[in-house]
Motif scaffolding. Structure first.
Motif, PDB file in Angstrom:
ATOM      1  N   LEU A 162     -48.466 -37.231 -21.277  1.00 26.11           N
ATOM      2  CA  LEU A 162     -47.607 -37.901 -20.302  1.00 26.11           C
ATOM      3  C   LEU A 162     -48.191 -37.745 -18.904  1.00 26.11           C
ATOM      4  O   LEU A 162     -48.577 -36.658 -18.499  1.00 26.11           O
ATOM      5  CB  LEU A 162     -46.201 -37.293 -20.357  1.00 26.11           C
ATOM      6  CG  LEU A 162     -45.161 -37.803 -19.347  1.00 26.11           C
ATOM      7  CD1 LEU A 162     -44.941 -39.296 -19.503  1.00 26.11           C
ATOM      8  CD2 LEU A 162     -43.854 -37.037 -19.513  1.00 26.11           C
ATOM      9  N   ASP A 163     -48.284 -38.850 -18.177  1.00 24.43           N
ATOM     10  CA  ASP A 163     -48.861 -38.844 -16.836  1.00 24.43           C
ATOM     11  C   ASP A 163     -48.198 -37.768 -15.974  1.00 24.43           C
ATOM     12  O   ASP A 163     -46.979 -37.636 -15.950  1.00 24.43           O
ATOM     13  CB  ASP A 163     -48.661 -40.223 -16.195  1.00 24.43           C
ATOM     14  CG  ASP A 163     -49.257 -40.293 -14.817  1.00 24.43           C
ATOM     15  OD1 ASP A 163     -50.448 -40.624 -14.700  1.00 24.43           O
ATOM     16  OD2 ASP A 163     -48.529 -40.023 -13.838  1.00 24.43           O
ATOM     17  N   GLN A 164     -49.032 -37.016 -15.259  1.00 24.17           N
ATOM     18  CA  GLN A 164     -48.528 -35.875 -14.502  1.00 24.17           C
ATOM     19  C   GLN A 164     -47.523 -36.275 -13.430  1.00 24.17           C
ATOM     20  O   GLN A 164     -46.521 -35.583 -13.210  1.00 24.17           O
ATOM     21  CB  GLN A 164     -49.697 -35.118 -13.869  1.00 24.17           C
ATOM     22  CG  GLN A 164     -49.302 -33.787 -13.273  1.00 24.17           C
ATOM     23  CD  GLN A 164     -50.506 -33.031 -12.753  1.00 24.17           C
ATOM     24  OE1 GLN A 164     -50.857 -33.134 -11.585  1.00 24.17           O
ATOM     25  NE2 GLN A 164     -51.149 -32.268 -13.627  1.00 24.17           N
ATOM     26  N   SER A 186     -51.006 -21.632  -9.608  1.00 26.06           N
ATOM     27  CA  SER A 186     -52.247 -21.786  -8.860  1.00 26.06           C
ATOM     28  C   SER A 186     -52.669 -23.250  -8.762  1.00 26.06           C
ATOM     29  O   SER A 186     -53.479 -23.623  -7.919  1.00 26.06           O
ATOM     30  CB  SER A 186     -53.366 -20.971  -9.521  1.00 26.06           C
ATOM     31  OG  SER A 186     -53.538 -21.374 -10.879  1.00 26.06           O
ATOM     32  N   SER A 187     -52.131 -24.083  -9.647  1.00 24.87           N
ATOM     33  CA  SER A 187     -52.380 -25.523  -9.622  1.00 24.87           C
ATOM     34  C   SER A 187     -51.132 -26.207 -10.169  1.00 24.87           C
ATOM     35  O   SER A 187     -50.205 -25.551 -10.670  1.00 24.87           O
ATOM     36  CB  SER A 187     -53.599 -25.887 -10.465  1.00 24.87           C
ATOM     37  OG  SER A 187     -53.333 -25.634 -11.841  1.00 24.87           O
ATOM     38  N   THR A 188     -51.104 -27.523 -10.085  1.00 19.05           N
ATOM     39  CA  THR A 188     -49.946 -28.253 -10.613  1.00 19.05           C
ATOM     40  C   THR A 188     -49.781 -28.002 -12.103  1.00 19.05           C
ATOM     41  O   THR A 188     -48.667 -27.791 -12.594  1.00 19.05           O
ATOM     42  CB  THR A 188     -50.099 -29.769 -10.354  1.00 19.05           C
ATOM     43  OG1 THR A 188     -50.218 -29.989  -8.949  1.00 19.05           O
ATOM     44  CG2 THR A 188     -48.888 -30.534 -10.880  1.00 19.05           C
ATOM     45  N   GLU A 189     -50.898 -28.003 -12.847  1.00 21.14           N
ATOM     46  CA  GLU A 189     -50.823 -27.784 -14.294  1.00 21.14           C
ATOM     47  C   GLU A 189     -50.286 -26.402 -14.632  1.00 21.14           C
ATOM     48  O   GLU A 189     -49.686 -26.199 -15.692  1.00 21.14           O
ATOM     49  CB  GLU A 189     -52.202 -27.973 -14.927  1.00 21.14           C
ATOM     50  CG  GLU A 189     -52.660 -29.421 -14.980  1.00 21.14           C
ATOM     51  CD  GLU A 189     -53.928 -29.584 -15.786  1.00 21.14           C
ATOM     52  OE1 GLU A 189     -54.663 -28.568 -15.947  1.00 21.14           O
ATOM     53  OE2 GLU A 189     -54.196 -30.704 -16.257  1.00 21.14           O
ATOM     54  N   ASP A 190     -50.521 -25.434 -13.740  1.00 25.18           N
ATOM     55  CA  ASP A 190     -50.078 -24.060 -13.991  1.00 25.18           C
ATOM     56  C   ASP A 190     -48.648 -23.792 -13.525  1.00 25.18           C
ATOM     57  O   ASP A 190     -48.138 -22.680 -13.713  1.00 25.18           O
ATOM     58  CB  ASP A 190     -51.017 -23.067 -13.295  1.00 25.18           C
ATOM     59  CG  ASP A 190     -52.371 -22.992 -13.976  1.00 25.18           C
ATOM     60  OD1 ASP A 190     -52.434 -23.289 -15.180  1.00 25.18           O
ATOM     61  OD2 ASP A 190     -53.365 -22.662 -13.297  1.00 25.18           O
ATOM     62  N   MET A 191     -48.011 -24.770 -12.907  1.00 25.28           N
ATOM     63  CA  MET A 191     -46.622 -24.583 -12.484  1.00 25.28           C
ATOM     64  C   MET A 191     -45.759 -24.254 -13.696  1.00 25.28           C
ATOM     65  O   MET A 191     -45.904 -24.831 -14.777  1.00 25.28           O
ATOM     66  CB  MET A 191     -46.095 -25.853 -11.819  1.00 25.28           C
ATOM     67  CG  MET A 191     -46.646 -26.113 -10.426  1.00 25.28           C
ATOM     68  SD  MET A 191     -46.061 -27.713  -9.739  1.00 25.28           S
ATOM     69  CE  MET A 191     -44.284 -27.465  -9.772  1.00 25.28           C
ATOM     70  N   GLY A 192     -44.823 -23.311 -13.509  1.00 25.74           N
ATOM     71  CA  GLY A 192     -43.929 -22.929 -14.589  1.00 25.74           C
ATOM     72  C   GLY A 192     -42.600 -23.681 -14.501  1.00 25.74           C
ATOM     73  O   GLY A 192     -42.143 -24.031 -13.406  1.00 25.74           O
ATOM     74  N   VAL A 193     -42.022 -23.934 -15.649  1.00 27.45           N
ATOM     75  CA  VAL A 193     -40.725 -24.617 -15.728  1.00 27.45           C
ATOM     76  C   VAL A 193     -39.822 -23.833 -16.663  1.00 27.45           C
ATOM     77  O   VAL A 193     -40.163 -23.618 -17.836  1.00 27.45           O
ATOM     78  CB  VAL A 193     -40.851 -26.064 -16.243  1.00 27.45           C
ATOM     79  CG1 VAL A 193     -39.520 -26.787 -16.088  1.00 27.45           C
ATOM     80  CG2 VAL A 193     -41.957 -26.809 -15.538  1.00 27.45           C
TER      81      VAL A 193
END
Length: 200
Positions: A162-164, A186-193
């Motif tokens: 899915l598009d970021q 540290s990056s958008t991909e590493d953001m926690g939810v």
């Protein structure tokens, strides 16, 4: 981790693509280009005809992007592709026409311009961010991951790439609904939810 249901691993067959089938139907109506060469397809000035054209092209774009699980349309690059360049009848869309179609889709809520692209890149919403938000929340609940912390990368992977940008919009909706919380990484991909687990 459970995978998002609905992925299609079948080998792609062009004749199964609903958008290209619709193109073939339109091609039969238009017939071949009478003078040879390639003619540009333009939107008509008559309001009713113009709206019909826009509606048909919007449906073709949405069907194509749904079939191929695509999210971003790069207009300049796509003009020479199978979607907008019908070599069978030697007709194709020009950039300005495609921008008009996307403008109409933006008004309908089925597309959104990338603000940095100067109308050359658009997000195509074959599912709107609100719909993705509900699907993501239900997936977390049904997978038993309530109160777990997942990364943006993990969620995107389980939702078949899915598009970021669309994913972040969907997560922001869940945050506003009180169903999730975001943690910086540290990056958008590493953001926690973190999801709080209410189905529906």
């Amino acid at each position: 981790m459970s995978s998002y249901p609905g992925g299609d691993s079948r080998e792609y067959k062009p004749y199964e693509d609903p958008a290209l089938l619709e193109q073939q139907r339109l091609a039969q109506q238009l017939g071949p280009c009478p003078k040879g060469g390639t003619h540009e397809l333009r939107l008509q000035t008559q309001p009713t005809t113009r709206q019909t054209q826009i509606t048909l092209w919007s449906e073709i774009i949405l069907a194509y992007f749904t079939h191929h699980k695509l999210y971003r349309l790069e207009l300049s690059e796509s003009l020479n592709g199978e979607l907008f360049d019908n070599k069978g009848i030697k007709r194709r869309l020009k950039l300005g026409t495609l921008q008009c179609i996307i403008d109409a889709m933006v008004k309908q809520g089925t597309a959104e311009w990338d603000s940095q692209s100067k109308k050359n890149v658009a997000l195509i919403y074959w599912r709107k961010p609100e719909e993705w938000a509900t699907l993501i929340n239900n997936w977390v609940f049904n997978s038993g991951m309530t109160n777990s912390i997942l990364t943006v990368y993990e969620i995107a992977h389980d939702f078949h790439g899915l598009d970021q940008t669309i994913l972040l919009k969907s997560l922001d909706i869940l945050v506003k609904r009180g169903l999730a919380q975001l943690f910086q990484g540290s990056s958008t991909e590493d953001m926690g939810v973190k999801f709080f687990g209410t189905n529906g």
